[in-house]
Design a protein around this motif. Structure first.
Motif, PDB file in Angstrom:
ATOM      1  N   THR A 103       0.721  -1.049   0.150  1.00  0.00           N
ATOM      2  CA  THR A 103       0.030  -0.112   0.029  1.00  0.00           C
ATOM      3  C   THR A 103       0.842   1.268   0.062  1.00  0.00           C
ATOM      4  OG1 THR A 103      -1.681  -1.076   1.150  1.00  0.00           O
ATOM      5  CG2 THR A 103      -1.864   1.211   1.345  1.00  0.00           C
ATOM      6  N   THR A 109      -2.148   0.949  -4.696  1.00  0.00           N
ATOM      7  CA  THR A 109      -1.632  -0.147  -3.964  1.00  0.00           C
ATOM      8  C   THR A 109      -1.074  -1.043  -5.161  1.00  0.00           C
ATOM      9  OG1 THR A 109      -3.386  -0.206  -2.242  1.00  0.00           O
ATOM     10  CG2 THR A 109      -2.123  -2.282  -2.836  1.00  0.00           C
ATOM     11  N   GLU A 191       0.556   0.939   4.675  1.00  0.00           N
ATOM     12  CA  GLU A 191       0.853   2.472   4.286  1.00  0.00           C
ATOM     13  C   GLU A 191       2.115   2.689   5.138  1.00  0.00           C
ATOM     14  OE1 GLU A 191      -0.902   7.156   3.183  1.00  0.00           O
ATOM     15  OE2 GLU A 191      -2.274   5.241   4.015  1.00  0.00           O
TER      16      GLU A 191
END
Length: 449
Positions: A103, A109, A191
Motif C-alpha cells: 500500500t 496499491t 501504508e
C-alpha cells in the motif's frame, strides 16, 4: 523433508528447543532418499532444554518433521497490478492466488501475484495457529508459561513471521524470506510499513520487527561469526536498521544471499532459529551419544568434597527436575559439589531463589575460598546446538547447563539480538543471558577409595 526447531531469539531472552528437522527427499533410481536439515529454536525465558514443557501437540512440538510434499506448494512472482481503488485491490486479492500487497497511499496499491512453482516446497513459521503455518513458534514472558494470556506480555513474534523455500532438486538450496502468507494467501504491507521500489522496478519491503539472519563461516569446525543482516519480504539482504522496527531500511548487502547454510541463525524478534544441514547433523552428537557421555561421567563416581557423597547426573528424560545426588557448581572456580549449606555469606540479603531451588546468592567455595554463585548442573539435551561430540567438561554461567568445551565457547562468543538494537550471548539450552566469559571449566573430585 523434515523440520526441527532452535528457538534460537526478544525481550530476547531466548530458550532453546527443537522446532523441526527438515529432511529433503531425493529420488534416485526409483528409491526415496532423505537428506536431513534441522531448525532449532531458542525461546524467551524458559527452561525447555530440548523439549516443550507441555509436551508435543500438533504443530507445537519439540521435534516436528516436514517431509518433501507429495505435490510442490512453492510459489514465485508473476503478474504485477497497480491499483487505484480499494475495490480493485479487493478484486485482485480475492482470486485465490498468493499475492503480496504494497500500500503506497490511500489511493494506490501495488499487488504482486504469485503463481505455482513446481520446483520448490514452502514452509511457513510464525506465532499463528492458523493452517498456513507449518511450525508454530511461541515465546514466553519472563518466567512465564507457554500459552499464557498474551495481553499480559504481548508477543513480539509476528503471526506470519517468515517462510523457508526449499528446492526440490539438487543442490536442495533453502532460502529464508520475511513474512508468511496468511489464510487468504496474502501478505499485506500497509501504508506505514517500510517498503520501496528497486532499480529493476520490483517492489520489496520489511516486516515490523524484521527477520534477521547471521551466516557463520566455517561452522562448526572453525566457526567465525558473520554479520547480522535483515532479510526482506522478497529475500534480499540488507544491513540492519538503526533500531529493530526503524522506518528506514539499511543498505543493500551486495553479493550476500538469503540461502541458509549449516549454523545459520534466523532471529524472529522473540525466537531465534538455528539451521543445521544433514552433513552438519552427522557430525553432531545424538541423544544416545549424550546419554553415553552422562553414564561415563557417573561411572567415574564424582564426589562432593564436603559431604563425601557420590554425585550423579539424572537421566536425560528427567533432566528438568532437581534430584538428591545432583551435582552443583561454584561458578567462579568451577569446583563441583553436592547440594549443601556450607559457605553461605552472612553479608547482604539472600537473593531470591530460582524455580529449581538454586540461588544466585554469593557462596564461598570450601576448596579454594573463591566467592560466587552456586547452582545445580544440568546436561544440555538438545543435540543440534552442539558444535562437536566432545565430553561435557564446561558449564554456562550463570545457568549451569553442561556441554562440551567448544560448544560452550562458541555460544558464549555468539551474540543474539536483544531488544531494539542490542546483542548479547545466551545459553542455547535455556536462553539465560551469559556473563563474561560466559562459561566455566568443571573440576570434579574423584572417589577417595
Amino acid at each position: 523433508m523434515e523440520l526441527t526447531a532452535v528457538d534460537v531469539v526478544v525481550d530476547v531472552v531466548v530458550d532453546v528447543d527443537v522446532v523441526d528437522v527438515v529432511e529433503e527427499v531425493d529420488v534416485v533410481d526409483g528409491q526415496t532418499q532423505f537428506r536431513s536439515y534441522a531448525i532449532v529454536a531458542i525461546r524467551r525465558s524458559g527452561r525447555y532444554n530440548g523439549s516443550l514443557p507441555s509436551g508435543d501437540r500438533g504443530r507445537r512440538k519439540s521435534h516436528f518433521a516436514l517431509y518433501r510434499r507429495a505435490k510442490a506448494n512453492g510459489v514465485k512472482p508473476s503478474t504485477v497490478h497497480i491499483l487505484n481503488t480499494p475495490q480493485d485491490s479487493k478484486a485482485v486479492n480475492s482470486r485465490g492466488q498468493h499475492s503480496i500487497s504494497f500500500t503506497l497511499s490511500r489511493n494506490q496499491t501495488v499487488v504482486v501475484e504469485y503463481c505455482h512453482d513446481n520446483n520448490t516446497d514452502m514452509f511457513q513459521i510464525g506465532r499463528s495457529t492458523e493452517s498456513p503455518i507449518d511450525f508454530v513458534v511461541m515465546d514466553t514472558s519472563g518466567g512465564g508459561k507457554e500459552g499464557e494470556d498474551p495481553s499480559v506480555a504481548p508477543s513480539t513474534i509476528s503471526r506470519f513471521a517468515c517462510r523457508v523455500v526449499c528446492e526440490r532438486n539438487p543442490p536442495y538450496t533453502a532460502r529464508i524470506y520475511a513474512a508468511g502468507f496468511d489464510s487468504s494467501k496474502n501478505i499485506f504491507l500497509g501504508e506505514k510499513a517500510t517498503k520501496w521500489k528497486n532499480p529493476d522496478g520490483h517492489m520489496d519491503g520489511l516486516t515490523t520487527n524484521g527477520v534477521l539472519v547471521m551466516h557463520p563461516e566455517g561452522f562448526p569446525e572453525d566457526s567465525r561469526q558473520g554479520l547480522w543482516r535483515e532479510i526482506s519480504v522478497c529475500g534480499d539482504v540488507y544491513a540492519l536498521r538503526e533500531t529493530r522496527s526503524g522506518p528506514s531500511r539499511g543498505t543493500l548487502a551486495e553479493g550476500e544471499s538469503s540461502a541458509l547454510r549449516d549454523g545459520s541463525l534466523v532471529d524472529l524478534c522473540g525466537a531465534t532459529l538455528l539451521w543445521r544441514t544433514g552433513e552438519g547433523l552427522l557430525r553432531a552428537p545424538t541423544l544416545r551419544h549424550l546419554e553415553a557421555l552422562r553414564q561415563e561421567l557417573n561411572a567415574a563416581r564424582p564426589q562432593c568434597p564436603v559431604g563425601l557423597s557420590t554425585l550423579a547426573f539424572p537421566s536425560l528424560p528427567r533432566s528438568h527436575s532437581l534430584e538428591e545426588r545432583q551435582p552443583w557448581v561454584y561458578l567462579t572456580c568451577g569446583h563441583v559439589h553436592g547440594r549443601h549449606d556450607w559457605g553461605q555469606r552472612s553479608e547482604g540479603q539472600e537473593a531470591p531463589r530460582d524455580g529449581d531451588g538454586s540461588s544466585l546468592a554469593r557462596r564461598e567455595c570450601p576448596l579454594c575460598r573463591s566467592v560466587g554463585p552456586y547452582v545445580p548442573l544440568w546436561l544440555g539435551c538438545e543435540p543440534a546446538v552442539y558444535v562437536d561430540a566432545g565430553a561435557p567438561t564446561h558449564a554456562f554461567v550463570p545457568c549451569g547447563h553442561v556441554c562440551s568445551e567448544r560448544t560452550a565457547k562458541y555460544w558464549a562468543e555468539t551474540p543474539l539480538p536483544h531488544g531494539t538494537h542490542a546483542f548479547r550471548p545466551v545459553c542455547p539450552f535455556c536462553s539465560s543471558a551469559l556473563g563474561t566469559p560466559g562459561w566455566t571449566r568443571l573440576i570434579f573430585q574423584g572417589p577417595i577409595d
